[in-house]
Design a protein around this motif. Structure first.
Motif, short mmCIF file in Angstrom:
data_model
loop_
_atom_site.label_atom_id
_atom_site.label_comp_id
_atom_site.label_asym_id
_atom_site.label_seq_id
_atom_site.Cartn_x
_atom_site.Cartn_y
_atom_site.Cartn_z
N GLY A 200 21.60 14.64 72.26
CA GLY A 200 20.17 14.78 71.99
C GLY A 200 19.46 15.54 73.09
N ARG A 201 19.85 15.29 74.32
CA ARG A 201 19.23 16.00 75.45
C ARG A 201 19.56 17.49 75.39
N TRP A 202 20.82 17.80 75.09
CA TRP A 202 21.22 19.20 74.97
C TRP A 202 20.44 19.90 73.85
N THR A 203 20.30 19.22 72.73
CA THR A 203 19.61 19.83 71.59
C THR A 203 18.14 20.07 71.92
N HIS A 204 17.51 19.11 72.59
CA HIS A 204 16.13 19.31 73.00
C HIS A 204 16.01 20.52 73.93
N ALA A 205 16.91 20.62 74.90
CA ALA A 205 16.86 21.74 75.84
C ALA A 205 17.12 23.06 75.13
N TRP A 206 18.02 23.07 74.15
CA TRP A 206 18.31 24.29 73.39
C TRP A 206 17.04 24.79 72.69
N LYS A 207 16.23 23.88 72.19
CA LYS A 207 14.99 24.26 71.51
C LYS A 207 13.91 24.65 72.51
N ARG B 95 14.28 25.75 75.89
CA ARG B 95 14.54 26.68 76.98
C ARG B 95 15.37 27.88 76.50
N PRO B 96 14.86 29.09 76.69
CA PRO B 96 15.62 30.28 76.30
C PRO B 96 16.95 30.41 77.03
N ASP B 97 17.01 29.98 78.29
CA ASP B 97 18.26 30.13 79.04
C ASP B 97 19.35 29.22 78.49
N VAL B 98 18.97 28.11 77.90
CA VAL B 98 19.96 27.19 77.32
C VAL B 98 20.53 27.76 76.02
N ARG B 99 19.72 28.43 75.23
CA ARG B 99 20.18 28.93 73.93
C ARG B 99 20.57 30.41 73.95
N ARG B 100 20.66 31.01 75.13
CA ARG B 100 20.90 32.46 75.17
C ARG B 100 22.25 32.85 74.60
N ALA B 101 23.25 31.94 74.65
CA ALA B 101 24.60 32.30 74.19
C ALA B 101 24.96 31.67 72.86
N SER B 102 24.11 30.81 72.32
CA SER B 102 24.44 30.11 71.08
C SER B 102 23.32 30.30 70.07
N GLN B 103 23.69 30.56 68.83
CA GLN B 103 22.72 30.81 67.78
C GLN B 103 22.28 29.55 67.07
N THR B 104 23.01 28.46 67.23
CA THR B 104 22.69 27.20 66.57
C THR B 104 22.63 26.08 67.60
N PRO B 105 21.86 25.03 67.34
CA PRO B 105 21.77 23.93 68.30
C PRO B 105 23.11 23.21 68.45
N PRO B 106 23.36 22.58 69.60
CA PRO B 106 24.66 21.96 69.84
C PRO B 106 25.02 20.88 68.84
N GLU B 107 24.03 20.20 68.25
CA GLU B 107 24.35 19.16 67.29
C GLU B 107 25.04 19.73 66.05
N THR B 108 24.81 21.01 65.76
CA THR B 108 25.47 21.64 64.61
C THR B 108 26.97 21.76 64.85
N GLY B 109 27.35 22.27 66.00
CA GLY B 109 28.77 22.45 66.30
C GLY B 109 29.50 21.17 66.65
N PHE B 110 28.76 20.14 67.08
CA PHE B 110 29.40 18.90 67.50
C PHE B 110 30.23 18.30 66.37
N GLY B 111 29.73 18.40 65.14
CA GLY B 111 30.45 17.85 64.00
C GLY B 111 31.67 18.64 63.59
N GLU B 112 31.97 19.73 64.30
CA GLU B 112 33.17 20.51 64.02
C GLU B 112 34.28 20.26 65.03
N LEU B 113 34.03 19.36 65.99
CA LEU B 113 35.02 19.02 67.01
C LEU B 113 35.74 17.74 66.60
N PHE B 114 36.88 17.50 67.25
CA PHE B 114 37.61 16.25 67.06
C PHE B 114 37.51 15.40 68.33
#
Length: 325
Positions: A228-235, A237-256
């Motif tokens: 949740g903290r990462w997702t808030h920061a992604w929304k 701060r530009p420096d947090v989202r500069r390399a990713s097009q989607t919030p981290p919660e989106t990709g989290f569900g694709e990991l094991f």
């Protein structure tokens, strides 16, 4: 009900207890039947690490039908010296012999020397051509880099190309403030893992490699609680989202992730944020921080038998569709 697959267990043949040249700790050795890492007692019988009969007996006792063996984290070859390369090749050859002789009860995740990208590619290609070796185990950090840059990023790209699974295991790196109370493990391991998950998601690596099958042990360390903290920061701060097009919660569900959380409430949170179909049974055998009864814990508090098995099979690439390919 049995049929469980344990994706997180360790094995190392006694002839490789010397560890590779760049290891953060001294060699492993036996003292009156107990295993030590340099002068650090590991609180396990020496035979538990290297004796396949002991591993199989533990599986029978704990209701595990298939156990996936990987090297203990202090055996990761962290350089590209001749010794590092030879160590990885010796481990992979020994692991291949063990799983070949196990009548389908064991599978393996090999090692690569984490230096020269060309060597990494060659060793991964060798693993990909070896039956019952499902992938590779790697650390979350090499020097100052994690999964988004450097040699670890190269491993992920090549593992994806070769359809190999990747297991990420922390190394319990020593730090001055964590010298007491086993804090290098209790705090350091979860933080190392969370760092790698953040690098993978915020660095845009998982989005760039959609076919990557990657599993983080110990229930993802701190990552589920920080999402949740990462997702808030992604929304925010530009420096947090500069390399990713989607919030981290989106990709989290694709990991094991594995089930080694030591607490039912924490495993419940992991299911909520990752999804029930992304969690596989793990044990962390044979360490003192292993789940004492991994099958029972996973079945009682996890997403259910069928979901646990499906997640493990998908991570390992053992689904009928992949095996036909």
């Amino acid at each position: 009900m049995s049929g469980l697959i344990d994706v997180h267990a360790h094995w190392l043949p006694a002839e490789l207890f010397t560890l590779p040249a760049g290891a953060a700790f001294g060699a492993m050795h036996d003292r009156d039947g107990e295993l030590y890492l340099d002068d650090i007692p590991l609180s396990i019988a020496t035979s538990a690490m290297s004796d396949v009969a002991a591993i199989r007996k533990d599986m029978d006792t704990k209701g595990i039908d298939l156990r996936v063996l990987s090297a203990p984290p202090f055996a990761f070859p962290l350089g590209d010296s001749g010794q590092d390369v030879a160590y990885a090749e010796a481990f992979n050859a020994a692991l291949t012999r063990v799983v070949d002789d196990a009548d389908g009860a064991l599978a393996g995740l090999g090692l690569v020397a984490l230096g020269d990208p060309a060597v990494v590619t060659a060793q991964l290609e060798a693993l990909a051509s070896t039956p019952l070796i499902s992938g590779v185990a790697i650390p979350p950090l090499v020097g100052r880099t994690s999964l988004d840059t450097g040699v670890l990023r190269h491993v992920l790209a090549e593992a994806t190309r070769l359809d190999l699974a990747v297991l990420v295991h922390p190394m319990q790196l020593p730090r001055a403030e964590w010298q007491s109370y086993y804090l290098a493990n209790l705090i350091g391991n979860p933080v190392e893992t969370a760092t790698a998950v953040a690098g993978l998601l915020l660095g845009g690596v998982k989005a760039e490699l959609p076919g990557l099958r990657i599993c983080f042990v110990h229930g993802g360390g701190c990552a589920p609680w920080l999402l949740g903290r990462w997702t808030h920061a992604w929304k925010a701060r530009p420096d947090v989202r500069r390399a990713s097009q989607t919030p981290p919660e989106t990709g989290f569900g694709e990991l094991f992730f594995d089930t080694v959380t030591h607490d039912a409430r924490q495993l419940g949170l992991l299911q909520e944020v990752a999804g029930a179909n992304r969690i596989a049974c793990g044990s962390d055998y044979p360490f003192d921080m292993a789940e004492p009864d991994p099958g029972r814990f996973a079945l009682e508090h996890g997403p259910g038998h069928d979901a646990l098995v499906r997640a493990a099979e998908e991570f390992l690439g053992r689904t009928p569709e992949r095996e036909r390919r």
